[in-house]
Scaffold this active site. Structure first.
Site, PDB file in Angstrom:
ATOM      1  N   GLU A  34       0.831  -1.213   0.000  1.00 25.89           N
ATOM      2  CA  GLU A  34       0.000   0.000   0.000  1.00 25.89           C
ATOM      3  C   GLU A  34       0.862   1.259   0.000  1.00 25.89           C
ATOM      4  OE1 GLU A  34      -4.254   0.640   1.304  1.00 25.89           O
ATOM      5  OE2 GLU A  34      -3.538  -0.722   2.870  1.00 25.89           O
ATOM      6  N   ASP A 147       0.700  -8.525   2.787  1.00 26.74           N
ATOM      7  CA  ASP A 147      -0.652  -8.405   3.302  1.00 26.74           C
ATOM      8  C   ASP A 147      -1.541  -9.304   2.458  1.00 26.74           C
ATOM      9  OD1 ASP A 147      -3.210  -7.717   4.027  1.00 26.74           O
ATOM     10  OD2 ASP A 147      -2.974  -5.557   3.700  1.00 26.74           O
ATOM     11  N   ASN A 149      -4.642 -10.216   3.237  1.00 26.53           N
ATOM     12  CA  ASN A 149      -6.058  -9.906   3.398  1.00 26.53           C
ATOM     13  C   ASN A 149      -6.892 -11.176   3.597  1.00 26.53           C
ATOM     14  OD1 ASN A 149      -6.746  -7.100   3.523  1.00 26.53           O
ATOM     15  ND2 ASN A 149      -6.012  -6.874   1.414  1.00 26.53           N
ATOM     16  N   ASP A 218      -1.300 -10.319   7.841  1.00 27.67           N
ATOM     17  CA  ASP A 218       0.024 -10.173   7.237  1.00 27.67           C
ATOM     18  C   ASP A 218       0.815 -11.447   7.524  1.00 27.67           C
ATOM     19  OD1 ASP A 218       0.096  -7.054   6.551  1.00 27.67           O
ATOM     20  OD2 ASP A 218      -0.862  -7.336   8.508  1.00 27.67           O
TER      21      ASP A 218
END
Length: 266
Positions: A34, A147, A149, A218
């Site tokens: 991100e 990550d 998710n 994560d």
């Protein structure tokens, strides 16, 4: 060797936090997610001044991944997850660093579910599984960090009953995660801490960090060559409490020296 993954939630806006953590923790390799910055806006000079060589795959306003290596530049091997030439989202980068192959990833969120975003998440996971199948049996250590998710089990989420309909906890997403692991990948954090309550993300709302109402999304997955060298794993949860910090905390592993080959009896 210390390898970390950290969703920075905006690399420029949270650059002081990132630099403070790099100085404190001194990881050898870092996967960032991100970035929320186009390619030309990545803070390369500041990262290099901190002692790290970076490669990055940026995207304006959204997504973006990077790999940092302390003292030298990573040797990039793949940019963008293979399998869909039409996919322009910056979510995967791969590099060789110090004899370890690192895949840095930012898996799609997938909400709302059902819908096209959830379909994209599942399709992306299938592409990741295909790429991972090419990497898992390599003789060299391989780490897939980022990550994901995905909360794999009920232990990985505060009050799981509240998340049953969420894309991060959907049966399809968890099943895909375990199919990935079934190739031979080792979930490093859970391997060393099988029963502990460990989170890597705390929402900004409802005082989640102070209440430890978090999620473990994560992950660092290791192939057999990397898992044989695993000596430690943890989360720098205190970083989440710093001013203007990301809603994620850095998650890390340590790998020991390469095991010596056993000599055959004469």
């Amino acid at each position: 060797m210390k390898i970390a993954t950290y969703n920075v939630n905006g690399v420029n806006g949270r650059l002081p936090v990132l630099l403070r953590w790099l100085e404190e923790a001194a990881p050898d390799i870092v996967c960032l997610q991100e970035l929320k910055a186009p390619q030309e806006k990545f803070p390369e000079s500041a990262i290099r001044a901190a002692g790290y060589g970076p490669i990055w795959h940026g995207q304006k306003s959204w997504n973006g991944v990077a790999i940092l290596a302390r003292g030298h530049d990573p040797e990039e091997t793949v940019r963008g997850l293979p399998g869909d030439p039409a996919d322009v989202q910056s979510r995967y980068i791969e590099a060789a660093v110090g004899g370890v192959l690192i895949g840095g990833l930012y898996l799609p969120n997938g909400n709302p579910r059902p819908g096209p975003k959830f379909d994209y998440k599942l399709a992306w996971m299938e592409r990741l599984i295909a790429r991972a199948a090419d990497l898992v049996a390599l003789d060299a250590p391989v780490v897939l960090a980022g990550d994901y998710n995905v909360m794999p089990t009920d232990v990985d989420v505060y009050k799981p009953e509240r998340w049953r309909e969420d894309a991060l906890f959907a049966p399809e997403a968890r099943a895909a995660f375990f199919r990935l692991c079934d190739q031979g990948w080792v979930d490093a954090l859970r391997t060393l801490h099988p029963d502990e309550t460990i989170y890597t993300f705390w929402d900004y709302f409802r005082n989640a960090y102070a209440r430890n109402a978090g999620l473990r999304i994560d992950h660092l997955l290791l192939n057999a060559a990397a898992a044989a060298r695993l000596t430690g794993a943890g989360v720098d949860a205190h970083v989440r409490g710093w001013e203007k910090s990301s809603d994620h905390a850095p998650t890390w592993i340590t790998l020991g020296p390469k095991p010596r080959a056993r000599r055959r009896p004469a």
